[in-house]
Design a protein around this motif. Structure first.
Motif, PDB file in Angstrom:
ATOM      1  N   ASP A   1       2.357  -0.600 -12.161  1.00  0.00           N
ATOM      2  CA  ASP A   1       1.258  -0.383 -13.118  1.00  0.00           C
ATOM      3  C   ASP A   1       1.820  -0.029 -14.490  1.00  0.00           C
TER       4      ASP A   1
ATOM      5  N   PRO B   1       4.774  -6.916 -11.325  1.00  0.00           N
ATOM      6  CA  PRO B   1       5.236  -6.462 -10.013  1.00  0.00           C
ATOM      7  C   PRO B   1       6.749  -6.267  -9.992  1.00  0.00           C
TER       8      PRO B   1
ATOM      9  N   ARG C   1       5.746   2.340  -5.587  1.00  0.00           N
ATOM     10  CA  ARG C   1       6.030   1.019  -6.173  1.00  0.00           C
ATOM     11  C   ARG C   1       4.852   0.569  -7.027  1.00  0.00           C
ATOM     12  N   ARG C   2       3.644   0.792  -6.539  1.00  0.00           N
ATOM     13  CA  ARG C   2       2.470   0.380  -7.299  1.00  0.00           C
ATOM     14  C   ARG C   2       2.383   1.151  -8.621  1.00  0.00           C
TER      15      ARG C   2
ATOM     16  N   LEU D   1      -2.451  -2.123  -1.969  1.00  0.00           N
ATOM     17  CA  LEU D   1      -1.678  -1.603  -3.097  1.00  0.00           C
ATOM     18  C   LEU D   1      -1.016  -2.710  -3.923  1.00  0.00           C
ATOM     19  N   ALA D   2      -1.220  -3.972  -3.523  1.00  0.00           N
ATOM     20  CA  ALA D   2      -0.573  -5.063  -4.269  1.00  0.00           C
ATOM     21  C   ALA D   2      -1.130  -5.128  -5.689  1.00  0.00           C
ATOM     22  N   LEU D   3      -0.234  -5.216  -6.664  1.00  0.00           N
ATOM     23  CA  LEU D   3      -0.660  -5.209  -8.068  1.00  0.00           C
ATOM     24  C   LEU D   3      -1.635  -6.345  -8.363  1.00  0.00           C
TER      25      LEU D   3
ATOM     26  N   GLU E   1       7.221  -9.862  -6.314  1.00  0.00           N
ATOM     27  CA  GLU E   1       6.273  -9.708  -5.210  1.00  0.00           C
ATOM     28  C   GLU E   1       6.988  -9.884  -3.864  1.00  0.00           C
TER      29      GLU E   1
ATOM     30  N   ASP F   1       2.856  -7.611  -0.455  1.00  0.00           N
ATOM     31  CA  ASP F   1       1.762  -8.136  -1.276  1.00  0.00           C
ATOM     32  C   ASP F   1       1.069  -9.312  -0.597  1.00  0.00           C
TER      33      ASP F   1
ATOM     34  N   SER G   1       2.949   3.188  -2.543  1.00  0.00           N
ATOM     35  CA  SER G   1       2.180   3.798  -3.639  1.00  0.00           C
ATOM     36  C   SER G   1       3.067   4.033  -4.852  1.00  0.00           C
TER      37      SER G   1
END
Ligand SMILES: [Zn+2]
Length: 656
Positions: free
Chosen positions: A252, A257, A247-248, A528-530, A409, A481, A245
């Motif tokens: 963001d 990523p 990292r996300r 949670l992967a961008l 990623e 991811d 979370s």
């Protein structure tokens, strides 16, 4: 600090640059002197040109080379006379200085000479060595740093106040050095930046560096400011999802990523839990040039939006003072200090993150030592901004092309030690991803020795092993991811009436249940992967066209296929897409030895060559063919596709 000079080793470095290369490498070996491209060295040689005239040439470290591994080609020859003259100009903008250096190189295609080239040129000694030694920074970043440096070194060094690297610093040194230098002078300290040594020979200059740094180390020891111990009261407590979370949230903010590397070693955790952490960590880096990789300050805790707000304020405070208009960089932190996590380093690549971690590892030493001398201090915010938004760095940004597809990623590949799995690791690496490579074969741990691959021995039928593999992977890269479900077993050919219960269950355990367990545990991470989570299932031609004697295998792959289709239905709203590949007759894997191939070919009355290409297109299918398609399925070409089943079999008449 000991000299690493060794006569026998030195003798192996021949040619006019040999000694220069050798002692540069010796400096590079000690991380408390230089880190990751930091520091630089030079030598002045007299060489005869094509017209028979003697010329003074400065060989200086070129950009892009690390001292530890430098070769003669890493030293760029420049016209010494011209470079020295530049130092006498009253002003010279840095981009123009770079132009002058680049147009006065004497070897086409040499790397750009260091931005500290003029500094090397003005020092009147053949050999010049420059490092950012931790011990010297610790002393010079303490209260009355300049006085302490003068107390330690006396006449042995010239002391220069902090001025950003570039023309202004070089010009200042050119004026100041002759004024301060006495016959005892063997070096020059740049406060809050680093130290120079020089000499007539490579060894002399190198060993003077060692002597000078040793004096600073002894001073710190004498002041009881050398060694620190950290108590590890509570164990680290961050869960995988918390790390992912974070990292996300950072990604963001950055808009792309990022890899997030967590370090909860005693040192990092102890520092993150230091009672004075706010004051110690929020002043700046040990030396300003870290800021390009680390940003000026680490984030305390996990409030990324709050960090970004403060970063924006810093930019708005400082940008108006700059000579020209600056473009704000992303406001995402590159370093996190958190009492649960310890330290986390964010980088565009696994390598970038590892460098940030190394830099902060040394920064902690510098901070705590300076603190023990009475109070750690960093250079001013203005100085940090000047480096972070230096013309030369901004120019690099404008020039930077687009990075590889999966930069920042993370992919997890199962069965990664051989065949299709191993090829998948290569295909994803080639596209810039960091890879968590799982395999039951312990060879996986050393198959790749690079920072962007984590090889973990893992029996996928053991839930504890899966947990541990995921924990290690997320700690190393920050999340997952993409998932490539490749591991599988193919039991010996048997008619249905002879299949033992154990064979059946064993096949299902690896080919179906292990994938279910992994998918369940990866689901919160993939969410949670961008760019949305992606799963590629390595299925089999046996799903659409089963073969006699392969009931357990075909049934297991069919079950996996259904699992993937249901996942496509259930997880689409989480932004996760899942697609399957159905390879057939991929013979460059561990399963297919020459003997097995020969016997199978014979069974079909074909030569091995014919057997290999026994498909509609008469093309052999390799592991790499499958892996490349698996990687592309995670990319933008397949962005609108989920639940697809794509054959990779050269065309099979039973499937079409
Ligand atoms: Zn420097």
């Amino acid at each position: 600090m000991k000299s690493l000079w060794d006569d026998a080793e030195a003798a192996r470095f021949g040619g006019p640059l040999g000694p220069r290369v050798y002692t540069s490498r010796l400096l590079g070996r000690d991380k408390s002197l230089v880190l990751h491209g930091g520091g630089n060295t030079s030598v002045k040689l007299r060489e005869r040109n094509l017209f028979g005239e003697d010329e003074d040439v400065l060989y200086v470290k070129g950009s892009g080379w690390d001292l530890e591994t430098i070769e003669p080609a890493g030293f760029t020859p420049v016209a010494l006379g011209h470079v020295r003259r530049l130092a006498g100009l009253s002003s010279l903008p840095d981009p123009q200085m770079v132009n002058e250096l680049n147009t006065h190189m004497l070897r086409a295609g040499a790397p750009s000479p260091s931005v500290e080239t003029i500094l090397h040129a003005i020092l009147p000694h053949p050999y010049v060595d420059h490092t950012h030694a931790d011990a010297v920074l610790s002393v010079s970043n303490a209260p009355e740093g300049e006085k302490r440096i003068r107390d330690i070194y006396g006449e042995r060094v010239v002391v220069i106040p902090y001025i950003m690297a570039g023309f202004d610093l070089a010009a200042h040194c050119a004026r100041e050095f002759p004024k301060q230098a006495t016959s005892d002078c063997i070096g020059m300290v740049l406060l809050s930046h680093g130290i120079f040594s020089f000499g007539a020979e490579a060894r002399e200059s190198y060993e003077r560096m060692i002597d000078l740094v040793t004096l600073a180390e002894e001073y710190l020891r004498k002041k009881k400011a050398w060694h620190f111990s950290f108590s590890s009261a509570q164990p680290p407590g961050a869960k995988r999802e918390e790390i992912a979370s974070l990292r996300r949230a950072i990604a963001d903010q950055a808009g792309f990523p990022l890899v997030l590397k967590v370090n909860d070693s005693e040192k990092f955790l102890g520092f993150a839990r230091h009672p004075q952490i706010e004051r110690l960590s929020q002043k700046g880096p040990a030396t300003p040039d870290h800021v390009i990789r680390t940003k000026p300050l680490p984030m305390l805790g996990r409030d990324v939006a709050g960090y970004a707000r403060k970063y924006r304020e810093y930019f708005e405070r400082q940008a108006p003072h700059a000579k020209d208009k600056k473009t704000m960089l992303d406001a995402a932190p590159r370093m996190v200090l958190d009492p649960q996590l310890g330290f986390a380093a964010a980088g565009r690549t696994a390598r970038d993150a590892a460098i940030v971690e190394d830099l902060y590892d040394h920064t902690i030493d510098v901070i705590l030592r300076a603190e023990a001398l009475g109070g750690w201090r960093a250079v001013s915010e203005r100085d940090l901004f000047d480096i972070e938004y230096w013309d030369l760095e901004q120019a690099k940004l404008r020039k930077a092309g687009s990075p590889p597809l999966f930069t920042g990623e993370v992919v997890l590949v199962t069965g990664a030690a051989s065949g299709i799995g191993k090829a998948c690791v290569e295909s994803f690496l080639a596209r810039g991803a960091a890879v968590i490579a799982l395999d039951v074969n312990p060879a996986i741990e050393t198959l790749w020795s690079r920072v962007d691959v984590l090889g973990v021995t893992c029996d996928l039928t053991d839930p504890k092993a899966i947990e541990s593999g995921l924990d290690q992977g997320v700690k190393r890269f920050g999340g997952i991811d993409m998932l490539v479900l490749n591991a599988g077993i193919f039991p010996a050919s048997q008619p249905i009436q002879e299949i033992a219960a154990q064979t059946w269950k064993g096949t299902m355990a690896v080919n179906v249940e292990a994938n279910l367990m992994l998918m369940q545990r990866c689901h919160p991470l993939l969410k949670l992967a961008l760019r949305g989570g992606r799963i590629v299932v390595i299925g089999s031609k046996n799903v659409p066209a089963p073969g006699p004697g392969a009931a357990a295998y075909s049934a297991s792959k069919a079950a996996l296929n259904q699992l993937a289709r249901v996942a496509a239905l259930e997880w689409a709203t989480d932004g996760i897409r899942i697609n399957s590949l159905h390879p057939n007759a991929v013979y460059d894997t561990a399963l297919w030895t020459d003997e097995v191939l020969a016997s199978r070919a014979k069974a079909y009355n074909l030569t091995v060559e014919q057997y290999r290409k026994n498909n509609l297109l008469k093309q052999e299918v390799s592991s790499r063919d499958v892996a490349e398609l698996a990687a592309e399925m995670c990319g933008p070409l397949f962005a609108k596709t989920t639940a697809a089943q794509v054959p990779v079999d050269g065309g099979n008449e039973r499937v079409v």
